[in-house]
Design an enzyme around this catalytic site. Structure first.
Site, short mmCIF file in Angstrom:
data_model
loop_
_atom_site.label_atom_id
_atom_site.label_comp_id
_atom_site.label_asym_id
_atom_site.label_seq_id
_atom_site.Cartn_x
_atom_site.Cartn_y
_atom_site.Cartn_z
N GLU A 1 1.51 -5.43 -7.77
CA GLU A 1 0.72 -5.54 -9.00
C GLU A 1 -0.44 -6.52 -8.83
OE1 GLU A 1 3.57 -6.19 -12.17
OE2 GLU A 1 4.32 -4.14 -11.95
N CYS B 1 1.58 1.68 -6.99
CA CYS B 1 3.00 2.05 -7.06
C CYS B 1 3.65 1.98 -5.68
CB CYS B 1 3.15 3.48 -7.57
SG CYS B 1 2.65 3.72 -9.27
N ALA C 1 -3.42 -9.01 -11.30
CA ALA C 1 -3.81 -9.53 -12.62
C ALA C 1 -4.77 -8.58 -13.31
CB ALA C 1 -4.42 -10.92 -12.47
N GLU D 1 5.66 4.14 -4.18
CA GLU D 1 5.66 5.36 -3.36
C GLU D 1 4.30 5.62 -2.75
OE1 GLU D 1 6.23 4.95 -6.53
OE2 GLU D 1 6.04 6.78 -7.72
N CYS E 1 0.77 9.47 -8.32
CA CYS E 1 1.62 9.51 -7.12
C CYS E 1 2.03 10.95 -6.81
CB CYS E 1 2.85 8.64 -7.30
SG CYS E 1 2.45 6.88 -7.21
N ASN F 1 6.13 -1.74 -5.18
CA ASN F 1 4.97 -1.83 -6.07
C ASN F 1 4.30 -3.19 -5.93
OD1 ASN F 1 7.32 -2.80 -7.38
ND2 ASN F 1 6.43 -2.53 -9.41
N CYS G 1 4.74 8.62 -10.93
CA CYS G 1 3.71 8.82 -11.95
C CYS G 1 2.81 9.98 -11.52
CB CYS G 1 2.91 7.53 -12.16
SG CYS G 1 1.75 7.19 -10.82
N1 THU Z 1 5.81 2.04 -10.62
C1 THU Z 1 6.03 2.46 -9.33
O1 THU Z 1 5.87 1.70 -8.37
N2 THU Z 1 6.42 3.73 -9.14
C2 THU Z 1 6.72 4.62 -10.12
O2 THU Z 1 7.11 5.75 -9.84
C3 THU Z 1 6.57 4.23 -11.53
C4 THU Z 1 5.95 2.90 -11.76
C5 THU Z 1 5.41 0.65 -10.82
C6 THU Z 1 4.00 0.43 -11.26
C7 THU Z 1 4.11 -0.92 -11.94
O3 THU Z 1 4.02 -1.93 -10.94
C8 THU Z 1 5.52 -0.94 -12.50
O4 THU Z 1 6.22 0.09 -11.82
C9 THU Z 1 5.61 -0.72 -14.00
O5 THU Z 1 4.92 0.41 -14.36
#
Ligand code: THU
Length: 161
Positions: free
Chosen positions: A63, A72, A65, A74, A115, A61, A112
């Site tokens: 992120e 995500c 700001a 995946e 995804c 993942n 999510c």
């Molecule tokens: N996240 C993922 O990378 N994959 C998932 O299946 C669920 C959530 C990440 C997004 C964000 O960076 C962090 O987890 C918290 O939500």
């Protein structure tokens, strides 16, 4: 009135029950958690795709700001796999999450909604379901295709005449 029922079977395996391919993709996803960029949520997610050309492509993942601009793990892995090897089929996809204190999350790190839709499209490109592996402290959930997690996903069929 008619009703339809949607049911799904999910196998939960011990690590000792994994095939070598499954183990390799799980190990790659675990390693990918260490490459997460998650200064906001502190939740490190790793993902790995096994392709039919033998490659394992990972993602984590990423992120931002401006929160919605992040991606995500995946989706990072699937998009990277498809942009690097557009002709390859994705056979397996593993997703795993670690908490701020670097402990694997208790339950599964389920993809999510967005995804799931991207995985559905990857299956469409594949012409075959993707085996989704979700490790948890209770075992590794093995899901044969995204339709189990996304019944009634929006598919290519709807936009074609
Ligand atoms: N996240 C993922 O990378 N994959 C998932 O299946 C669920 C959530 C990440 C997004 C964000 O960076 C962090 O987890 C918290 O939500």
């Amino acid at each position: 009135m008619k009703t339809i029922e949607i049911a799904a079977k999910i196998r939960i395996l011990d690590e000792s029950e994994l095939t070598l391919d499954q183990k390799n993709v799980v190990d790659a996803a675990k390693l990918a958690t260490s490459r997460s960029y998650s200064p906001y949520s502190h939740y490190k997610v790793g993902a790995a795709c096994l392709l039919d050309n033998g490659e394992i492509i990972t993602g984590s993942n990423q992120e931002n700001a401006a929160y919605p601009s992040g991606l995500c793990a995946e989706r990072t892995a699937v998009f990277y796999a498809q942009s690097r090897y557009p002709e390859a089929r994705i056979l397996k996809l593993c997703i795993i999450g670690k908490t701020a204190s670097d402990i694997y999350s208790k339950g599964v790190c389920a993809p999510c909604g967005a995804c799931r839709q991207v995985i559905l499209e990857a299956e469409y490109r594949n012409g075959a379901p993707i085996e989704i592996l979700l490790p948890s402290q209770q075992g590794i959930y093995v899901i044969n295709g995204i339709s189990t997690l996304l019944p009634f996903g929006f598919s290519y069929d709807e936009v074609t005449e």
